[in-house]
Design a protein around this motif. Structure first.
Motif, short mmCIF file in Angstrom:
data_model
loop_
_atom_site.label_atom_id
_atom_site.label_comp_id
_atom_site.label_asym_id
_atom_site.label_seq_id
_atom_site.Cartn_x
_atom_site.Cartn_y
_atom_site.Cartn_z
N SER A 57 0.82 -1.20 0.00
CA SER A 57 0.00 0.00 0.00
C SER A 57 0.86 1.26 0.00
O SER A 57 0.33 2.36 -0.06
CB SER A 57 -0.95 0.00 1.20
OG SER A 57 -0.21 0.04 2.40
N LEU A 58 2.17 1.10 0.03
CA LEU A 58 3.08 2.25 -0.05
C LEU A 58 3.37 2.66 -1.49
O LEU A 58 3.97 3.70 -1.71
CB LEU A 58 4.41 1.92 0.65
CG LEU A 58 4.33 1.74 2.16
CD1 LEU A 58 5.64 1.22 2.70
CD2 LEU A 58 3.97 3.05 2.82
N GLU A 59 2.94 1.86 -2.46
CA GLU A 59 3.17 2.17 -3.86
C GLU A 59 2.16 3.21 -4.35
O GLU A 59 0.96 2.96 -4.32
CB GLU A 59 3.07 0.91 -4.72
CG GLU A 59 4.09 -0.14 -4.39
CD GLU A 59 3.89 -1.40 -5.21
OE1 GLU A 59 3.27 -1.33 -6.29
OE2 GLU A 59 4.34 -2.46 -4.75
N PRO A 60 2.63 4.37 -4.81
CA PRO A 60 1.70 5.41 -5.26
C PRO A 60 0.87 5.00 -6.48
O PRO A 60 -0.26 5.46 -6.65
CB PRO A 60 2.62 6.58 -5.63
CG PRO A 60 3.91 6.30 -4.98
CD PRO A 60 4.01 4.83 -4.82
N ALA A 61 1.38 4.10 -7.32
CA ALA A 61 0.66 3.70 -8.53
C ALA A 61 -0.63 2.95 -8.21
O ALA A 61 -1.55 2.94 -9.04
CB ALA A 61 1.57 2.83 -9.39
N LEU A 62 -0.73 2.32 -7.05
CA LEU A 62 -1.93 1.57 -6.70
C LEU A 62 -3.05 2.45 -6.19
O LEU A 62 -4.21 2.04 -6.16
CB LEU A 62 -1.61 0.49 -5.65
CG LEU A 62 -0.65 -0.61 -6.10
CD1 LEU A 62 -0.42 -1.58 -4.96
CD2 LEU A 62 -1.19 -1.32 -7.31
N GLY A 63 -2.73 3.66 -5.75
CA GLY A 63 -3.74 4.60 -5.30
C GLY A 63 -4.29 4.33 -3.91
O GLY A 63 -5.36 4.82 -3.58
N VAL A 64 -3.59 3.55 -3.12
CA VAL A 64 -4.06 3.25 -1.76
C VAL A 64 -2.98 3.61 -0.74
O VAL A 64 -2.88 2.97 0.30
CB VAL A 64 -4.48 1.77 -1.61
CG1 VAL A 64 -5.73 1.47 -2.39
CG2 VAL A 64 -3.36 0.84 -2.01
N VAL A 65 -2.19 4.63 -1.02
CA VAL A 65 -1.07 4.99 -0.14
C VAL A 65 -1.56 5.33 1.25
O VAL A 65 -2.46 6.15 1.43
CB VAL A 65 -0.28 6.18 -0.73
CG1 VAL A 65 0.79 6.65 0.23
CG2 VAL A 65 0.34 5.78 -2.06
N GLY A 66 -0.97 4.66 2.23
CA GLY A 66 -1.28 4.93 3.63
C GLY A 66 -2.61 4.37 4.09
O GLY A 66 -3.07 4.68 5.17
N LYS A 67 -3.24 3.53 3.28
CA LYS A 67 -4.51 2.94 3.67
C LYS A 67 -4.31 1.49 4.07
O LYS A 67 -3.55 0.77 3.46
CB LYS A 67 -5.52 3.03 2.53
CG LYS A 67 -5.90 4.45 2.21
CD LYS A 67 -6.97 4.50 1.17
CE LYS A 67 -7.32 5.94 0.87
NZ LYS A 67 -8.29 6.05 -0.21
N ASN A 68 -4.99 1.11 5.11
CA ASN A 68 -4.94 -0.27 5.58
C ASN A 68 -6.37 -0.70 5.86
O ASN A 68 -6.78 -0.82 7.00
CB ASN A 68 -4.06 -0.36 6.83
CG ASN A 68 -3.88 -1.79 7.28
OD1 ASN A 68 -4.25 -2.72 6.59
ND2 ASN A 68 -3.31 -1.97 8.45
N ASN A 69 -7.13 -0.88 4.79
CA ASN A 69 -8.51 -1.32 4.94
C ASN A 69 -8.78 -2.49 3.99
O ASN A 69 -7.89 -2.92 3.26
CB ASN A 69 -9.49 -0.17 4.71
CG ASN A 69 -9.26 0.54 3.40
OD1 ASN A 69 -8.73 -0.03 2.45
ND2 ASN A 69 -9.66 1.80 3.33
N VAL A 70 -9.98 -2.99 3.99
CA VAL A 70 -10.31 -4.17 3.21
C VAL A 70 -10.20 -3.88 1.71
O VAL A 70 -9.71 -4.72 0.95
CB VAL A 70 -11.73 -4.68 3.58
CG1 VAL A 70 -12.16 -5.80 2.67
CG2 VAL A 70 -11.74 -5.15 5.02
N GLU A 71 -10.60 -2.70 1.28
CA GLU A 71 -10.51 -2.35 -0.13
C GLU A 71 -9.06 -2.30 -0.60
O GLU A 71 -8.73 -2.78 -1.69
CB GLU A 71 -11.20 -1.01 -0.41
CG GLU A 71 -12.70 -1.04 -0.29
CD GLU A 71 -13.19 -1.00 1.16
OE1 GLU A 71 -12.45 -0.51 2.02
OE2 GLU A 71 -14.30 -1.49 1.41
N ALA A 72 -8.19 -1.74 0.21
CA ALA A 72 -6.76 -1.70 -0.12
C ALA A 72 -6.19 -3.11 -0.18
O ALA A 72 -5.39 -3.43 -1.06
CB ALA A 72 -6.00 -0.86 0.90
N ALA A 73 -6.60 -3.97 0.75
CA ALA A 73 -6.12 -5.35 0.76
C ALA A 73 -6.55 -6.09 -0.50
O ALA A 73 -5.77 -6.86 -1.07
CB ALA A 73 -6.63 -6.08 2.01
N LYS A 74 -7.78 -5.87 -0.95
CA LYS A 74 -8.24 -6.50 -2.18
C LYS A 74 -7.42 -6.05 -3.37
O LYS A 74 -7.03 -6.86 -4.22
CB LYS A 74 -9.72 -6.17 -2.42
CG LYS A 74 -10.67 -6.87 -1.50
CD LYS A 74 -12.10 -6.47 -1.79
CE LYS A 74 -13.06 -7.09 -0.80
NZ LYS A 74 -14.44 -6.63 -1.03
#
Length: 119
Positions: A57-74
């Protein structure tokens, strides 16, 4: 006296990893790490000692930077499955570490399975 949460976590992590190594065969290890702010996963070749594919989730290309939720995990599970298949990996064993197979860890595993990884 009761064990601390950290001691229980470390004991659970070793127990899970040792059981998986006995049954692993020649498959690679898909290792998950979850912190309070991020989640990351690596596919590791323990014999060669190298990482074949990873996502975080630290990769900016994925668009979930700094997020630790179920959507980011998926999203991370689907990304690592895509990268692993590009590297020629289909069979892995899921090393959840000391984390319970619930919530974010389960969502990551389900997304990786949907992405084509077998475990």
């Amino acid at each position: 006296m009761a064990n601390s949460k950290r001691e229980l976590f470390l004991r659970r992590r070793l127990r899970v990893r040792n059981k998986l190594r006995k049954m692993a065969g020649d498959r690679l290890r898909m290792s998950v790490h979850r912190s309070s702010k991020n989640i990351s996963v690596q596919i590791i070749d323990d014999v060669a000692g190298r990482t074949v594919a990873s996502a975080s989730s630290l990769e900016p290309a994925l668009g979930v930077v700094g997020k630790n939720n179920v959507e980011a995990a998926k999203k991370i599970g689907a990304t690592v499955a895509e990268r692993a298949r590009a590297a020629g990996v289909e069979d892995v064993y899921f090393d959840r570490g000391g984390f319970l197979f619930h919530g974010k860890i389960k969502a990551l595993a389900d997304a990786a399975r949907e992405g084509g990884l077998k475990f």
